[in-house]
Design a protein around this motif. Structure first.
Motif, PDB file in Angstrom:
ATOM      1  N   LEU A  64       0.829  -1.203   0.000  1.00 36.27           N
ATOM      2  CA  LEU A  64       0.000   0.000   0.000  1.00 36.27           C
ATOM      3  C   LEU A  64       0.866   1.256   0.000  1.00 36.27           C
ATOM      4  O   LEU A  64       0.486   2.283  -0.577  1.00 36.27           O
ATOM      5  N   GLY A  65       2.032   1.190   0.637  1.00 36.36           N
ATOM      6  CA  GLY A  65       2.964   2.315   0.581  1.00 36.36           C
ATOM      7  C   GLY A  65       3.443   2.566  -0.832  1.00 36.36           C
ATOM      8  O   GLY A  65       3.563   3.711  -1.275  1.00 36.36           O
ATOM      9  N   ARG A  66       3.711   1.486  -1.563  1.00 40.69           N
ATOM     10  CA  ARG A  66       4.091   1.635  -2.977  1.00 40.69           C
ATOM     11  C   ARG A  66       2.930   2.188  -3.790  1.00 40.69           C
ATOM     12  O   ARG A  66       3.135   2.976  -4.730  1.00 40.69           O
ATOM     13  N   LEU A  67       1.730   1.779  -3.478  1.00 42.81           N
ATOM     14  CA  LEU A  67       0.551   2.296  -4.173  1.00 42.81           C
ATOM     15  C   LEU A  67       0.472   3.817  -4.042  1.00 42.81           C
ATOM     16  O   LEU A  67       0.195   4.529  -5.012  1.00 42.81           O
ATOM     17  N   LEU A  68       0.735   4.306  -2.848  1.00 44.09           N
ATOM     18  CA  LEU A  68       0.681   5.746  -2.586  1.00 44.09           C
ATOM     19  C   LEU A  68       1.944   6.459  -3.033  1.00 44.09           C
ATOM     20  O   LEU A  68       1.963   7.691  -3.114  1.00 44.09           O
ATOM     21  N   GLY A  69       3.003   5.691  -3.317  1.00 45.19           N
ATOM     22  CA  GLY A  69       4.247   6.303  -3.749  1.00 45.19           C
ATOM     23  C   GLY A  69       5.110   6.772  -2.602  1.00 45.19           C
ATOM     24  O   GLY A  69       5.976   7.627  -2.795  1.00 45.19           O
TER      25      GLY A  69
END
Length: 458
Positions: free
Chosen positions: A434-439
């Motif tokens: 989810l952190g990667r999703l948000l960048g």
């Protein structure tokens, strides 16, 4: 000085000439740019009219300038906007005056938005929404992109990530008190409930079957059929302009012609393909090969044929194929008789027994039957895209990362009670996805691919 520390500038409005052009500047030297060109630093966020001058004191233009001190700006840095008359000479003089100031350079594509992302003004899902908004061709695409820009997915992802971290904290606390059975059990029970709820919520989002992703790309409709049956005439009618050569000679269209249409807000790409027939001409053979390939990959095929040869060469496969009988104006059949057979409600409406094999009778040259065909295309698009209002996932990247998070949550549930350390590690993996999703973690590899698609000045 590192390029990211330099002040950037670019034209942020349309291509000149235009009535008004907007030039943006962002970075630490922005105040110096304003002082040199405008002679003063305007009050923040108030339009100020001033005569811009270059380094020699020569006037550039009677302009309006705005000053947005960071971090209260679009990029999080000091930002200025110059609203000038949109002539090429004016812009050239302004760019020359700006570029001679030390530590200033022209912006790369998407660099203003990338700086906004890096300074926490928007997350990666919102940046993707902005990109989609810029490239939206239809109203439905615009509405979907605007929802993403306003944080539809980003807000949910942040909430999910916080709740995952809360569940992880409970599990890790249970590990610390593993020698006290009652305490450990009391901590693991609410953690299990939280994880199951999260898994169900993300699974519900992923169940959208990719409809929103497809809305970004649009529906692909291929017009296929034998040579000289009116395919180019039909695509010109649908586009309301001449995009294909219309000729009485067979084999005129040798390559694939694409037209972008807006059908009731649905994006539709209509493809005019080469006439499908046996031929010894190597160029036409290549056109036929491409036509068959595009028809196979299309979401819908309109098989255009003369009234007495509708099935000759008709493609078979899983792609829906509608038969369109053309040239009814040439007296091949009576329009009223054809309408009673091929346009009967039970066979030619979305409520019919098999909408994949519908039939139509038209005159591509004169326009007879086209309103019914267009209405049917809109109905097909509505059914194809489904209800994308409120859809969270609009890109394959987003779907992939949410799928990874959901998989990690499922594995953590399976591991609870057997290996709390492994369950906590799966929760960390879900939070990381989810952190990667948000960048916000480890996304450098995707930033270039996303922001280079932006126009310069955005």
């Amino acid at each position: 000085m590192h390029p990211r520390d330099q002040t950037i500038f670019a034209l942020s409005s349309g291509r000149p000439p235009s009535a008004i052009a907007i030039v943006r500047v962002s970075g630490t030297e922005t105040s110096q740019v304003l002082m040199r060109l405008a002679g003063e630093l305007p009050k923040p966020r108030l339009a100020h009219r001033v005569l811009l001058r270059d380094a020699t004191g020569q006037g550039i233009d009677d302009a309006v300038v705005l000053w947005f001190p960071g971090p209260g700006s679009a990029t999080g840095e000091d930002v200025a906007e110059f609203h000038v008359h949109g002539g090429r000479a004016v812009l050239a003089a302004l760019f020359t005056a700006i570029s001679v100031i030390p530590n200033l350079r022209a912006a790369d594509p998407g660099e203003f938005t990338r700086r906004a992302f890096e300074n926490g003004k928007l997350d990666l899902t919102e940046a993707e929404g902005l990109d989609d908004l810029i490239h939206a061709d239809t109203d439905r695409q615009r509405r979907q992109a605007l929802r993403q820009l306003q944080g539809l997915l980003g807000d949910r992802a942040r909430d999910w990530r916080e709740r995952i971290i809360e569940a992880s904290a409970l599990i890790e606390a249970g590990i610390d008190f593993s020698d006290e059975g009652d305490v450990s059990a009391e901590l693991l029970a609410p953690a299990r409930t939280k994880i199951k709820t999260l898994q169900d919520e993300i699974a519900a989002v992923l169940a959208g079957e990719g409809k929103a992703e497809r809305l970004r790309d649009g529906l692909v409709v291929a017009i296929a059929g034998p040579p000289n049956v009116g395919k180019s005439t039909l695509i010109n009618q649908l586009a309301r302009r001449e995009v294909a050569i219309v000729s009485p000679h067979a084999g005129t269209t040798r390559d694939v012609i694409e037209v972008q249409l807006d059908l009731d807000g649905y994006p539709v790409t209509v493809i005019d393909t080469a006439g499908i027939r046996e031929t010894d001409d190597p160029v036409e053979q290549e056109g036929v090969r491409r036509a068959r390939a595009r028809a196979k990959d299309a979401d819908l095929v309109l098989w255009l044929a003369d009234a007495d040869r509708t099935e000759e060469g008709r493609p078979a496969g899983t792609t829906p194929v509608w038969t369109v009988r053309n040239k009814i104006d040439l007296g091949q059949e009576n329009l009223r008789e054809i309408s009673s057979v091929t346009l009967r409600p039970e066979a030619n409406t979305a409520m019919g027994p098999d909408p994949r094999t519908r039939m139509f009778a038209i005159s591509a040259r004169r326009g007879d039957g086209l309103p019914e065909l267009i209405t049917a295309l809109v109905e097909f698009a509505a059914d194809f895209f489904g209800t994308s209002e409120g859809a969270l996932v609009t890109r394959a990247r987003q779907r992939d990362l949410l799928s990874r998070a959901a998989g990690s949550l499922e594995r953590s549930l399976d591991l609870l009670g057997e290996g709390e350390e492994l369950a906590a590690e799966e929760l960390r993996a879900a939070a990381y996805a989810l952190g990667r999703l948000l960048g916000r973690v480890d996304v450098e590899d995707v930033l270039g691919a996303i922001f280079q698609k932006f126009c310069i000045g955005k």
